[in-house]
Design a protein around this motif. Structure first.
Motif, mmCIF file in Angstrom:
data_model
loop_
_atom_site.group_PDB
_atom_site.id
_atom_site.type_symbol
_atom_site.label_atom_id
_atom_site.label_comp_id
_atom_site.label_asym_id
_atom_site.label_seq_id
_atom_site.Cartn_x
_atom_site.Cartn_y
_atom_site.Cartn_z
ATOM 1 N N GLU B 12 0.844 -1.196 0.000
ATOM 2 C CA GLU B 12 0.000 0.000 0.000
ATOM 3 C C GLU B 12 0.879 1.245 0.000
ATOM 4 O OE1 GLU B 12 -3.793 -0.149 2.237
ATOM 5 O OE2 GLU B 12 -2.946 1.600 3.262
ATOM 6 N N SER B 15 -0.270 7.406 -2.003
ATOM 7 C CA SER B 15 -1.226 8.072 -2.903
ATOM 8 C C SER B 15 -1.605 7.149 -4.069
ATOM 9 C CB SER B 15 -0.636 9.390 -3.408
ATOM 10 O OG SER B 15 0.705 9.224 -3.803
ATOM 11 N N ASP B 16 -2.544 7.602 -4.828
ATOM 12 C CA ASP B 16 -3.053 6.805 -5.943
ATOM 13 C C ASP B 16 -1.921 6.440 -6.902
ATOM 14 O OD1 ASP B 16 -6.156 6.494 -7.200
ATOM 15 O OD2 ASP B 16 -4.425 6.156 -8.531
ATOM 16 N N LEU B 17 -1.938 5.191 -7.399
ATOM 17 C CA LEU B 17 -0.817 4.704 -8.192
ATOM 18 C C LEU B 17 -0.991 4.898 -9.700
ATOM 19 C CD1 LEU B 17 -0.164 1.375 -6.253
ATOM 20 C CD2 LEU B 17 1.207 3.465 -6.171
ATOM 21 N N SER B 18 -2.178 5.356 -10.125
ATOM 22 C CA SER B 18 -2.417 5.416 -11.573
ATOM 23 C C SER B 18 -1.400 6.328 -12.269
ATOM 24 C CB SER B 18 -3.863 5.862 -11.851
ATOM 25 O OG SER B 18 -4.156 7.006 -11.075
ATOM 26 N N GLN B 19 -0.902 7.376 -11.552
ATOM 27 C CA GLN B 19 0.079 8.302 -12.131
ATOM 28 C C GLN B 19 1.429 7.623 -12.390
ATOM 29 O OE1 GLN B 19 -0.978 11.406 -12.851
ATOM 30 N NE2 GLN B 19 -2.949 10.670 -12.032
ATOM 31 N N ASP B 51 -4.942 -1.088 -7.611
ATOM 32 C CA ASP B 51 -6.276 -0.768 -7.115
ATOM 33 C C ASP B 51 -6.140 0.474 -6.247
ATOM 34 O OD1 ASP B 51 -8.777 -0.647 -6.032
ATOM 35 O OD2 ASP B 51 -8.627 -2.503 -4.873
ATOM 36 N N ARG B 52 -6.261 1.653 -6.874
ATOM 37 C CA ARG B 52 -6.050 2.934 -6.185
ATOM 38 C C ARG B 52 -4.670 2.992 -5.522
ATOM 39 N NH1 ARG B 52 -10.151 6.235 -5.043
ATOM 40 N NH2 ARG B 52 -9.340 6.501 -2.928
ATOM 41 N N LYS B 53 -4.611 2.969 -4.196
ATOM 42 C CA LYS B 53 -3.304 3.093 -3.554
ATOM 43 C C LYS B 53 -2.579 1.755 -3.405
ATOM 44 C CE LYS B 53 -4.493 7.129 -0.764
ATOM 45 N NZ LYS B 53 -4.595 7.678 0.588
ATOM 46 N N ARG B 54 -3.270 0.694 -3.766
ATOM 47 C CA ARG B 54 -2.682 -0.621 -3.525
ATOM 48 C C ARG B 54 -2.149 -1.286 -4.789
ATOM 49 N NH1 ARG B 54 -6.687 -3.580 0.884
ATOM 50 N NH2 ARG B 54 -6.143 -2.148 2.581
#
Lengths: 367, 367
Positions: B12, B15-19, B51-54
């Motif tokens: 985890e 912050s969000d991992l998509s970036q 999955d978001r931050k994970r």
């Protein structure tokens, strides 16, 4: 007449008492005569009645022959008198015991604090009234009531001590020539800097390396050769693990300083009791002291804090001939002494674990 | 290929991992390359998703680079790579970790017993399958899984020891002239009869009076002058109260003989904790060990049972120059040693509290 005691209770026998009513009447008459021999401070059986196997009683007394002690005496007299008639005493029971202290008591709130769990305490018109309920034979023999009374009284002034033959504590008897200080720093920090001592990983414990051990051995030999032996002290070797039943006799420690010693718990001999504890260690390398606390017995020993205990215990229950006195002892071979007080005293001077030579002796009162 | 490990878990982030999806893809590719460098027994990231931050992950491995260790490595690589982008690692978590042992395992029932509370164990077609759930970062670093695997494997045969240079244990190296026995009775009973020793009121403890203390001092001085000193041993003085954190390192004792030592509990420094205990004693002269057990801490010390512990502790975390070796030590000033085994050994020979001189040394492997 500072203390009055009122008691209500019964003595229970092995069979119905109607057959021996006359014996009981005689015994009570006789008891009342002897109970009053000490006068006002004696006891009196005020009222009695027979209820099948029970002899119900009301007693009152002063401070010398106390009502509860009178009750026990009466029980013994009845046991002697009725035994041959096959009527045995089964039990003594005090339903209600009231102690009225009219002078020199500690007051309600202090008494409440001191007697919590043993007696009620109330102040009524300046009198302190203690009330005990449901006391057994054993309670009386263990002197719970008497101890409670003693705690409820203000301490009397100490009687003037006889003129001291010994020098008072702290007096300087002889003063030698002043010696120069060779070391201006603190002993402990200097020893640590030199590597003579090193901290053990707990408060108030040290490892003494060869220079320090040699210094200690030299000092202790000086003390033995120059002080202990010339004064007639001989070397003994005393245990350091003090069983709880010996500790129980050290009332000063138990009453006033139970937080000053270390307590020792014995593990059960059955290794399977440690299964979970061992598993936790094997798997996680965690030493679970919470599990240990559950597994261990209640404390059975105390670590020696005053060193002389076994010397006194040695003579417990013994009769010593005057011509064998004095007995003078010191002990070094037993090693360390422990007190739970690290931080109070600087450096290695006195720590949780400290080393010392104590000289104790037993002698006749004249000496 | 006796061990296979399947892991399902996540890392985890803050912050969000998509970036940073591309960085993650690169990192995983790179990791998979290095994880396989050890071949079959290495690890592989089989699947991942964001999955978001994970970062959700599935790994499998053999026995050398284990899946859970690979997960930690990956975490470190990602931390280094994403840190500058202000994405920090918050937590590592393994939801499910399965270890399949196909050869040389201890079997289901034994494994169940050994791993109780740490992992499930099931035998499926001859394979022992261990299942761990909800492991944290800390569990991995503390090597719980690896210890569980080790416990589940049959012990391998010991490698042949190199030819011994030392005499085997118990070998007689030299035999002196036979000495006549001057005493035909048992030493302990004779000493007791003579008043040289007297029992202390607990099993396995004695008071040594002057003749016995003198004998012990003479024997110990002989040992020091004739044995210890000629062999280069120097006198140290060691603590006897062993802190639990030192005891924790004595794995043989903790794992196999926790019932063989005495445990020491420290009282709280706040005297008011003892109020009830003191009251019970004052009123009834009862020393309530049940109250004591409640008041006291969990065990914080063990009484020294092997005497050499502080010597090894002394060098813990230290670097010693070869030219300073060997270091040779003995300790007598510290006094008694304790083992919870009274009854096992006769008389004063070895009791709960016994006295001894142990010589220990630290030297180079060649010596």
């Amino acid at each position: 007449m500072a203390i009055r005691i009122n008691l209500k209770g019964f003595i229970e026998f092995s069979s119905d008492l109607s057959q021996v009513a006359q014996d009981i009447a005689d015994a009570i008459k006789e008891a009342n005569k002897t109970f009053k021999e000490v006068g006002e401070e004696g006891a009196e059986i005020e009222r009695y009645s027979i209820d099948r196997k029970r002899l119900k009683l009301e007693l009152r007394s002063g401070r010398v022959l106390r009502a509860h002690d009178a009750l026990l005496r009466l029980k013994n007299q009845l046991a002697r008198r009725l035994g041959p008639k096959r009527v045995g005493v089964r039990k003594v029971f005090i339903e209600d015991l009231e102690v009225i202290i009219s002078e020199g008591h500690v007051g309600e709130s202090k008494a409440k604090e001191l007697l919590k769990g043993a007696a009620e305490a109330r102040e009524i018109e300046g009198n302190l009234v203690l009330r005990f309920r449901d006391l057994t034979d054993r309670d009386i023999r263990e002197r719970t009531v008497d101890r409670a009374i003693k705690l409820s009284l203000l301490r009397e002034e100490k009687v003037e001590a006889k003129a001291e033959k010994l020098a008072p504590f702290g007096a300087v008897i002889k003063r030698g020539a002043e010696k120069p200080f060779k070391l201006s720093t603190r002993v402990a920090s200097e020893a640590e800097r030199l590597g003579w001592i090193k901290r053990y990983p707990a408060r108030g414990q040290w490892i003494y390396t060869p220079p320090m051990a040699a210094l200690l051995r030299a000092i202790s030999e000086l003390l033995i050769e120059r002080v202990a032996k010339p004064l007639g002290f001989k070397e003994w070797m005393f245990p350091r693990l003090m069983p709880i039943e010996v500790f129980k006799k050290l009332s000063t420690y138990v009453e006033h300083l139970p937080e000053g010693v270390f307590y020792v718990c014995v593990p059960p001999r059955d290794p399977s009791k440690f299964d979970e504890f061992k598993r936790e260690y094997r798997l996680r390398r965690e030493l679970r002291t919470d599990l240990l606390k559950e597994i261990l017995s209640e404390p059975q020993y105390v670590l020696e804090a005053i060193q002389c205990t076994p010397f006194y215990q040695f003579f417990s229950g013994e009769i010593v001939r005057l011509e064998d006195l004095p007995v003078k002892a010191y002990d070094l071979l037993g090693g360390w002494t422990w007190r739970n007080e690290a931080g109070g005293v600087e450096g290695i001077v006195r720590t949780n674990e400290f080393w010392r030579l104590e000289m104790v002796f037993l002698s006749s009162p004249e000496e």
